[in-house]
Design an enzyme around this catalytic site. Structure first.
Site, PDB file in Angstrom:
ATOM      1  N   ARG A  76      30.143 -15.071  34.713  1.00 27.56           N
ATOM      2  CA  ARG A  76      30.968 -16.273  34.777  1.00 27.56           C
ATOM      3  C   ARG A  76      30.141 -17.411  35.365  1.00 27.56           C
ATOM      4  NH1 ARG A  76      35.033 -18.156  39.222  1.00 27.56           N
ATOM      5  NH2 ARG A  76      35.773 -20.022  38.177  1.00 27.56           N
ATOM      6  N   HIS A 120      34.512 -26.747  37.575  1.00 31.15           N
ATOM      7  CA  HIS A 120      34.390 -26.170  38.918  1.00 31.15           C
ATOM      8  C   HIS A 120      34.000 -27.296  39.879  1.00 31.15           C
ATOM      9  CE1 HIS A 120      33.763 -22.062  41.018  1.00 31.15           C
ATOM     10  NE2 HIS A 120      33.733 -22.979  41.965  1.00 31.15           N
ATOM     11  N   GLU A 166      40.255 -23.057  40.805  1.00 29.33           N
ATOM     12  CA  GLU A 166      40.841 -23.280  42.134  1.00 29.33           C
ATOM     13  C   GLU A 166      41.308 -24.708  42.347  1.00 29.33           C
ATOM     14  OE1 GLU A 166      38.630 -21.845  45.454  1.00 29.33           O
ATOM     15  OE2 GLU A 166      38.606 -19.788  44.736  1.00 29.33           O
ATOM     16  N   ASN A 295      40.939 -15.543  42.034  1.00 30.36           N
ATOM     17  CA  ASN A 295      39.874 -15.569  43.039  1.00 30.36           C
ATOM     18  C   ASN A 295      40.499 -15.055  44.327  1.00 30.36           C
ATOM     19  OD1 ASN A 295      38.475 -16.829  41.024  1.00 30.36           O
ATOM     20  ND2 ASN A 295      38.149 -18.756  42.116  1.00 30.36           N
ATOM     21  N   TYR A 297      39.936 -13.552  48.140  1.00 32.23           N
ATOM     22  CA  TYR A 297      39.052 -13.314  49.284  1.00 32.23           C
ATOM     23  C   TYR A 297      39.802 -12.716  50.471  1.00 32.23           C
ATOM     24  CZ  TYR A 297      35.444 -15.945  46.849  1.00 32.23           C
ATOM     25  OH  TYR A 297      34.515 -16.364  45.926  1.00 32.23           O
ATOM     26  N   GLU A 374      36.671 -14.140  41.003  1.00 34.80           N
ATOM     27  CA  GLU A 374      35.823 -14.178  42.207  1.00 34.80           C
ATOM     28  C   GLU A 374      36.361 -13.186  43.226  1.00 34.80           C
ATOM     29  OE1 GLU A 374      35.201 -18.017  44.114  1.00 34.80           O
ATOM     30  OE2 GLU A 374      35.036 -19.014  42.166  1.00 34.80           O
TER      31      GLU A 374
END
Ligand code: BGP
Length: 472
Positions: A76, A120, A166, A295, A297, A374
């Site tokens: 990606r 992005h 995002e 994504n 985290y 991600e």
């Protein structure tokens, strides 16, 4: 005991243009908002910027060879809008398109599936200057023109596309915290810019259907699932509020073409709700995604936040553990540390079960396939005297999160791929080069280094995971 991952699972890694490419003003590229922002005093960690980054622009063949050696099935990356249209629109810069064509062809030659992110965060500075970027509806046409240019050029080669990366995190930083360009702190403008971004997202998804009929497209969302701090009803309400305001506001807009009810009612009361013109919600419903890029985290834990308190939001950019203050909105919610979870040095809760919860929540609410676009661990990696990087903490993190993916698939989630963040070390937007994520260590010029690539322990580990089809 776990099922194996599907045979066609996209074992990937990810990056973004500004964070890896460098060559910020070469071959006709125009400046992005980040090219200017990172040069303002005090905006990024020790004034770090992406002028050189990890020089991926000049080392694309070397980097793809490393991906092939690792056995990667998907990569990606993002396209830099001002590389294609130096001033945001108008004449296309052929040299910019040629660079991405070289990258895509190199990936395909090694059997690596390209996953192309259209945006992005590196908005052409010209559009910020001309009409305020995401705050003006003119951006919808300009973004569509840029995206269609890429569709037409790469439709035959690229199947997986990410529209906006995002939006939630980027615009929160840009218009609430003042930590991304244009560094505004104004909630009304924040919701207005988001609404326009939703319209742009829907418009380019609609156009995608005509130009890339066999492809799949969706936004990548920074999903930090909310937890309540306790089963006290006030904490449960704070958690419900946080989930609506920090997650469902985006997800429901993307996937249902409407805003969540309680949050919208609250914002109408405070005068911060976006202006919704006739036709807007219809457009959102015509441009819903094929899949959701996730994504993931960390999770966030929320508690009651009585009125009268102060809205405090700050991000840990130093890597000093325990320095992130609580953040939230008085009357709605505020964050609190989760006593059950360890954190990284940047105070990000390490929570693989949270990933399983995230995938289940998204899958059952929206009924769409998911791709992890991600997931990874940023740390201060050390290159030892004998030239090794022993990042066993990263291996432990990725291993536990991959197990959570397997569990989520057993729970019925359709997961099509997993792109670890990141392939090489990268520039972290606000943390500079000290916070490393890659499977490949990059020795940087500022350290007296050479931009040399060094495979970390995690590189060999992930390579084996892929070779064994995920028998982790
Ligand atoms: C996401 C971004 C990535 C990457 C990652 C890590 O928000 O999409 O570009 O930067 O997070 O964040 P950070 O670099 O702040 O640790």
């Amino acid at each position: 005991k776990f099922n194996d991952f599907p045979a066609d699972f996209l074992w990937g890694a990810a990056s973004a243009a500004y964070q890896v490419e460098g060559a910020w003003n070469e071959d006709g590229k125009g400046p992005s908002v980040w090219d200017l922002f990172t040069k303002l005093p005090g905006k990024t960690f020790e004034g770090s910027n992406g002028d050189v980054a990890v020089d991926h622009y000049h080392r694309v063949e070397e980097d793809v060879a490393l991906m092939a050696e690792m056995g990667l099935k998907a990569y990606r990356f993002s396209v830099s809008w001002p590389r294609i249209f130096p001033s945001g629109r108008g004449e296309v810069n052929e040299a910019g398109l040629a660079f991405y064509e070289r990258l895509i062809d190199a990936l395909l030659a090694h059997g690596i599936e390209p996953v192309l992110t259209l945006y992005h965060w590196d908005l052409p500075q010209a559009l910020q200057d001309e009409y305020g970027g995401w705050e003006d509806r003119r951006i919808i046409d300009d973004f569509e023109h840029y995206c269609v240019t890429l569709y037409q050029r790469f439709a035959g080669k690229v199947k997986y596309w990410v529209s906006l990366n995002e939006q939630n995190y980027n615009l929160t930083n840009a218009y609430q915290l003042g930590t991304h360009p244009p560094a505004v702190q104004d909630r009304k403008r924040f919701f207005a810019a988001n609404h326009i971004a939703f319209l742009a997202n829907a418009r380019v998804i609609k156009a995608f259907r005509q130009h890339v009929p066999n492809g799949l497209i969706g936004p990548s969302f920074a999903y930090s699932p909310a937890y309540p701090a306790s089963c006290a009803p006030s904490d449960m309400l704070a958690f419900e509020n946080a989930e609506e305001f920090t997650n469902l506001w985006w997800l429901d807009a993307y996937c249902f073409g409407r805003y969540p009810q309680a949050a919208l009612a609250y914002l109408r009361e405070t005068g911060e709700a976006p202006e919704i013109l006739p036709g807007d919600l219809e457009l959102l419903r015509e441009g819903t995604p094929d899949y959701i890029g996730v994504n993931y985290y960390y999770t966030l834990t929320f508690t009651d936040n009585p009125l009268g308190g102060q809205t405090m939001q700050r991000i840990n950019t130093t890597g000093q553990k325990g320095t992130t203050p609580s953040s939230g909105v008085p009357g709605l919610y505020k964050t609190t540390p989760n006593p059950h979870l360890e954190t990284s040095n940047w105070d990000w809760a390490i929570d693989p079960t949270g990933m399983r919860i995230a995938l289940r929540r998204l899958s059952s609410r929206y009924g769409l396939p998911l791709m992890i676009t991600e997931n990874g661990l940023g740390e201060f990696d050390k290159l030892t005297a004998d030239g090794r990087v022993q990042d066993d903490y990263r291996i432990a993190y990725l291993h536990s999160h991959l197990k959570a993916c397997q569990e989520a698939m057993q729970d019925g989630v359709e997961l099509i791929g997993y792109c670890a963040w990141s392939f090489t070390d990268i520039l972290s937007w606000l943390n500079g080069y000290q916070k490393r994520y890659g499977f490949v260590y990059v020795e940087r010029d500022e350290q007296g280094g050479s931009l040399r690539r060094i495979k970390k322990e995690s590189f060999h580990w992930y390579s084996q995971v892929i070779a064994s089809g995920g028998k982790t």
